[in-house]
Scaffold this motif. Structure first.
Motif, mmCIF file in Angstrom:
data_model
loop_
_atom_site.group_PDB
_atom_site.id
_atom_site.type_symbol
_atom_site.label_atom_id
_atom_site.label_comp_id
_atom_site.label_asym_id
_atom_site.label_seq_id
_atom_site.Cartn_x
_atom_site.Cartn_y
_atom_site.Cartn_z
ATOM 1 N N GLU A 22 0.905 -1.191 -0.048
ATOM 2 C CA GLU A 22 -0.075 -0.115 -0.009
ATOM 3 C C GLU A 22 0.758 1.429 0.052
ATOM 4 O O GLU A 22 0.258 2.530 -0.300
ATOM 5 C CB GLU A 22 -0.896 0.122 1.266
ATOM 6 N N GLU A 23 2.221 1.051 0.321
ATOM 7 C CA GLU A 23 2.948 2.280 0.127
ATOM 8 C C GLU A 23 2.831 2.885 -1.298
ATOM 9 O O GLU A 23 3.324 3.916 -1.475
ATOM 10 C CB GLU A 23 4.316 1.865 0.533
ATOM 11 N N ILE A 24 2.676 2.161 -2.116
ATOM 12 C CA ILE A 24 2.610 2.491 -3.595
ATOM 13 C C ILE A 24 1.488 3.542 -3.851
ATOM 14 O O ILE A 24 1.613 4.482 -4.537
ATOM 15 C CB ILE A 24 2.615 1.346 -4.618
ATOM 16 N N ILE A 25 0.228 3.403 -3.113
ATOM 17 C CA ILE A 25 -0.925 4.158 -3.026
ATOM 18 C C ILE A 25 -0.479 5.583 -2.200
ATOM 19 O O ILE A 25 -1.200 6.426 -2.647
ATOM 20 C CB ILE A 25 -1.837 3.536 -2.492
ATOM 21 N N GLY A 26 0.562 5.355 -1.236
ATOM 22 C CA GLY A 26 0.901 6.593 -0.710
ATOM 23 C C GLY A 26 0.856 6.412 0.994
ATOM 24 O O GLY A 26 0.797 7.609 1.673
ATOM 25 N N GLY A 27 0.972 5.360 1.558
ATOM 26 C CA GLY A 27 1.178 5.218 3.151
ATOM 27 C C GLY A 27 0.994 3.718 3.391
ATOM 28 O O GLY A 27 1.308 2.947 2.668
ATOM 29 N N LYS A 28 1.119 3.830 4.777
ATOM 30 C CA LYS A 28 1.028 2.488 5.425
ATOM 31 C C LYS A 28 -0.214 1.986 6.219
ATOM 32 O O LYS A 28 -0.901 2.998 6.755
ATOM 33 C CB LYS A 28 2.209 2.166 6.330
ATOM 34 N N GLY A 29 -0.764 0.757 6.401
ATOM 35 C CA GLY A 29 -1.863 0.634 6.800
ATOM 36 C C GLY A 29 -3.105 0.967 6.348
ATOM 37 O O GLY A 29 -3.391 1.331 5.241
ATOM 38 N N GLU A 30 -4.266 0.805 7.275
ATOM 39 C CA GLU A 30 -5.464 1.090 6.875
ATOM 40 C C GLU A 30 -5.926 2.188 6.248
ATOM 41 O O GLU A 30 -7.074 2.473 5.725
ATOM 42 C CB GLU A 30 -6.613 0.551 7.758
ATOM 43 N N LYS A 31 -5.276 3.345 6.722
ATOM 44 C CA LYS A 31 -5.494 4.693 6.427
ATOM 45 C C LYS A 31 -5.317 4.751 4.969
ATOM 46 O O LYS A 31 -6.044 6.020 4.369
ATOM 47 C CB LYS A 31 -4.405 5.524 6.934
ATOM 48 N N VAL A 32 -4.887 4.108 4.035
ATOM 49 C CA VAL A 32 -4.858 4.248 2.369
ATOM 50 C C VAL A 32 -6.174 3.691 2.098
ATOM 51 O O VAL A 32 -6.508 4.131 0.761
ATOM 52 C CB VAL A 32 -3.621 3.476 1.893
ATOM 53 N N LEU A 33 -6.810 3.078 2.717
ATOM 54 C CA LEU A 33 -8.100 2.727 2.220
ATOM 55 C C LEU A 33 -9.315 3.402 2.628
ATOM 56 O O LEU A 33 -9.170 4.330 3.464
ATOM 57 C CB LEU A 33 -8.692 1.123 3.188
#
Length: 675
Positions: free
Chosen positions: A54-65
């Motif tokens: 999910e770091e590819i989306i821009g962060g770590k953990g559920e906060k990118v969802l």
């Protein structure tokens, strides 16, 4: 090899379970919706999240969802708070199938915990299925046995190399970086090639990823070069440490080292034999023998004063004479120390002045440059009022004196700066030697005064007393012999260490000479040529028109990215052509890897590739290009807003792709059976 077989998102509410569940196939998979807010990107984000990417989306953990995983889910006019949520992902490596589960919201379960079921998703509840818990996004999760990315690396049969890190160390090339070249995310992924790549402390991460995917020989060569640089620094550091330590200890004993090489070199036996210590003009072993002889002579002397009165008087005179000579030398050295300090202080002051002058002149040069860009008359040494020539100096023009320009001033000041720094360092070295000599003299004077005191005590003692000076001198000789012997033993031990380092240096030089003379092997050059051909061919097919002659485009041999006349081709591309360039490069990377047995896992994700109103005919060509690819899986998330895009999809052969239609809301209530 990576294949995504099935994605299941489960969201538990007080009204039951909601979510998404669908299967994917080899080849082209299109996840299509008629609205950009239907949850299509949330489904694709679940793939990133379950793999720990999910770091590819821009962060770590559920906060990118999105909020549907964490807050509430809409069901018609009803809104149900989310109690628990998580993602199941079934993947295949060509031989084995596993199912990954990672929670998004769950009381008592950290979202960094990943559960791996060694079975297909439909069988995870069956008895006998092996289940493992692992962790992600925690220290060492890419290298430890229970780290999920360590497991995923093994599962995908990927052997990640160690590459140079930003902190000058080496780190494993992380999976997140590799898949950032294959998973193109909707928000950040379309600004440039591999723009979604996170920063994980790897130096030139894009370059290292491309070298790995294409399996370039230069990656192995770079690893060897990096290893050689580390060995070079280590040997030089150890060598320098030994030499400095030896010099300090040798000078402390008022001795002189001979034959010590200041820098690493290959040492012969003759070189080692020419390394020794001298004291008062003789080698240290011979000097120790002389001291032993003096000690033995003292031992045979009669210990009473009455037997040695005349000798004691003569020795006292000689000792006092030596004290006076050492004191004179000490005075001279202290005067030299004061003189050197004054010179160093003056040089330091001059350096500060010159550095200030350099800064001022550079500022002036910078302002002149800005002035010339603004087309100011003063920047051309011309008066803006009367157009008369002017000089950048206030000194009157004598007619025969040449005045230096600002650039000449900077060069002159830099030369002066280097000269003064050299002089300053030279005087600092002199100061260190003088200070060391002062310490030696102070110690010698202290020892001689102690000896003189013992001799005087002997002269004024009762004749039958035991001679204090003989005992004192024996103790002094014994202490000096022991100290010099320890120094000699240490020196010989360090010589052996230098010999071992010399052998390491020889091996280092041999390995350095064995490095390939060319940066790229013939195989590397062929792979880069194939990548360029595929890239230009795809650009032509997809309607790239920002430059008339596509042969101007090249693949940089430094970054392996497309350039035009040495510059990033993005600067010459329109917004829509930049999208076409990203399509082309990502697909060409896969094609080249497949043709030349690279390391590409064979899976691509494009979320909303039809950015910036790209015409539907080019989108159709994009789809057709993907359909013709072999041994791959491509997942595309698309919003079908207009009839042209729908028509482009409808024109594709029905058996050539897997169409997954997402309704108005992707997350629907599960039936009791599907849960």
């Amino acid at each position: 090899m990576l294949r995504i077989n099935r994605v299941k998102i489960q969201i538990n509410t007080s009204n039951g379970s909601y979510g998404y569940d669908d299967t994917l196939t080899d080849g082209l998979n299109i996840i299509a919706s008629e609205d950009n807010t239907s949850g299509k990107s949330s489904v694709i984000a679940a793939i990133y999240y379950s793999l720990g990417f999910e770091e590819i989306i821009g962060g770590k953990g559920e906060k990118v969802l999105t909020a549907v995983y964490k807050t509430a889910i809409e069901d018609g006019e009803d809104v149900w708070p989310v109690l628990e949520s998580g993602v199941y992902l079934e993947i295949h490596n060509g031989k084995e199938t596993i199912t990954i589960y990672r929670s998004a919201t769950m009381e008592g379960r950290d979202n960094r915990l990943v559960t791996v079921y060694h079975s297909e998703m439909s069988n995870i509840k069956k008895s006998g299925v092996v289940v493992e818990d692992m962790y992600v996004h925690m220290p060492n999760s890419a290298v430890n046995v229970k780290g999920f990315h360590t497991f995923l690396e093994r599962f995908l049969y990927i052997e990640l190399p160690l590459v140079p890190a930003a902190d000058d160390g080496t780190r494993k090339l992380y999976l997140q970086l590799i898949f950032a070249a294959m998973f193109i995310e909707q928000k950040n992924g379309w600004s440039n090639i591999m723009s979604g790549m996170p920063f994980l402390g790897i130096r030139e991460s894009k370059k290292r990823v491309l070298e790995f995917i294409l399996r370039l020989d230069t990656l192995e060569n770079e690893k060897k070069k990096d290893s050689l640089r580390t060995r070079d620094s280590s040997i030089k550091f150890q060598w320098d440490t030994i030499i400095k330590e030896l010099n300090i200890l040798v000078y402390r004993e008022a001795c002189n080292p001979k034959g010590l090489p200041m820098f690493p070199q290959i040492l012969s036996e003759e070189d080692l034999s020419n390394m020794f210590i001298k004291k008062d003009g003789v080698e240290i072993e011979e000097y120790i023998e002389m001291l032993q002889e003096q000690y033995n002579n003292l031992t045979v002397l009669k210990p009473k004063i009455v037997d040695n009165f005349e000798e004691i008087q003569v020795e006292l005179n000689a000792t006092e004479s030596s004290i006076q000579e050492f004191e004179r030398e000490l005075y001279r050295n202290r005067s030299l120390q004061h003189s050197e300090k004054s010179i160093i202080d003056k040089l330091t002051s001059n350096l500060e002045i010159i550095e200030t002058d350099i800064k001022n002149n550079k500022d002036a040069a910078r302002l002149r440059t800005l002035g010339s860009e603004l087309d100011l008359m003063t920047s051309k040494d011309t008066c803006p009022v009367c157009s008369q020539p002017i000089q950048d100096t206030l000194i009157p023009d004598s007619g025969y004196m040449q005045v230096m320009s600002i650039d000449e001033n900077i060069r002159h000041l830099n030369a002066q700066n280097e000269m003064l720094e050299f002089a300053q360092n030279s005087h600092k070295r002199n100061m260190e030697k003088i200070q060391e000599r002062i310490k030696q003299l102070e110690n010698s004077i202290l020892s001689l005064r102690s000896m003189a005191k013992s001799l005087r005590n002997d002269l004024y003692s009762i004749n039958e007393n035991i001679s204090e000076s003989i005992i004192h001198k024996k103790l002094q000789l014994d202490a000096e012999m022991n100290s010099l012997q320890r120094l000699s033993d240490f020196f010989n031990a360090q010589k052996q260490k230098l010999k071992d380092l010399s052998n390491d240096w020889k091996d280092y030089l041999k390995d350095k000479a064995d490095l390939p003379k060319k940066k790229f092997s013939d195989s590397d050059e062929e792979k880069i040529k194939i990548l360029r051909n595929h890239f230009i061919g795809s650009l032509t097919q997809f309607g790239y028109k920002s430059i008339p002659n596509l042969n101007q485009i090249d693949i940089s041999m430094d970054s392996y990215l497309p350039v035009i006349e040495g510059f990033d081709m993005k600067f010459d591309s329109s917004a829509s052509d930049n999208i076409r360039a990203i399509w082309s490069f990502v697909l060409s990377l896969l094609e080249t890897s497949n043709e030349k047995s690279g390391n590409h896992p064979g899976t691509l994700i494009f979320d909303e590739p039809a950015q910036h109103s790209i015409v539907s005919s080019d989108v159709e060509k994009f789809f057709n290009h993907i359909i013709k690819l072999k041994n791959c899986q491509v997942i595309i998330g698309m919003t079908i807003r207009d009839s042209d895009t729908r028509q482009a999809i409808n024109k594709l052969p029905s058996n050539s792709f897997n169409l997954i239609k997402v309704p108005y809301k992707a997350f629907k209530k599960f039936s009791a059976d599907s849960e």
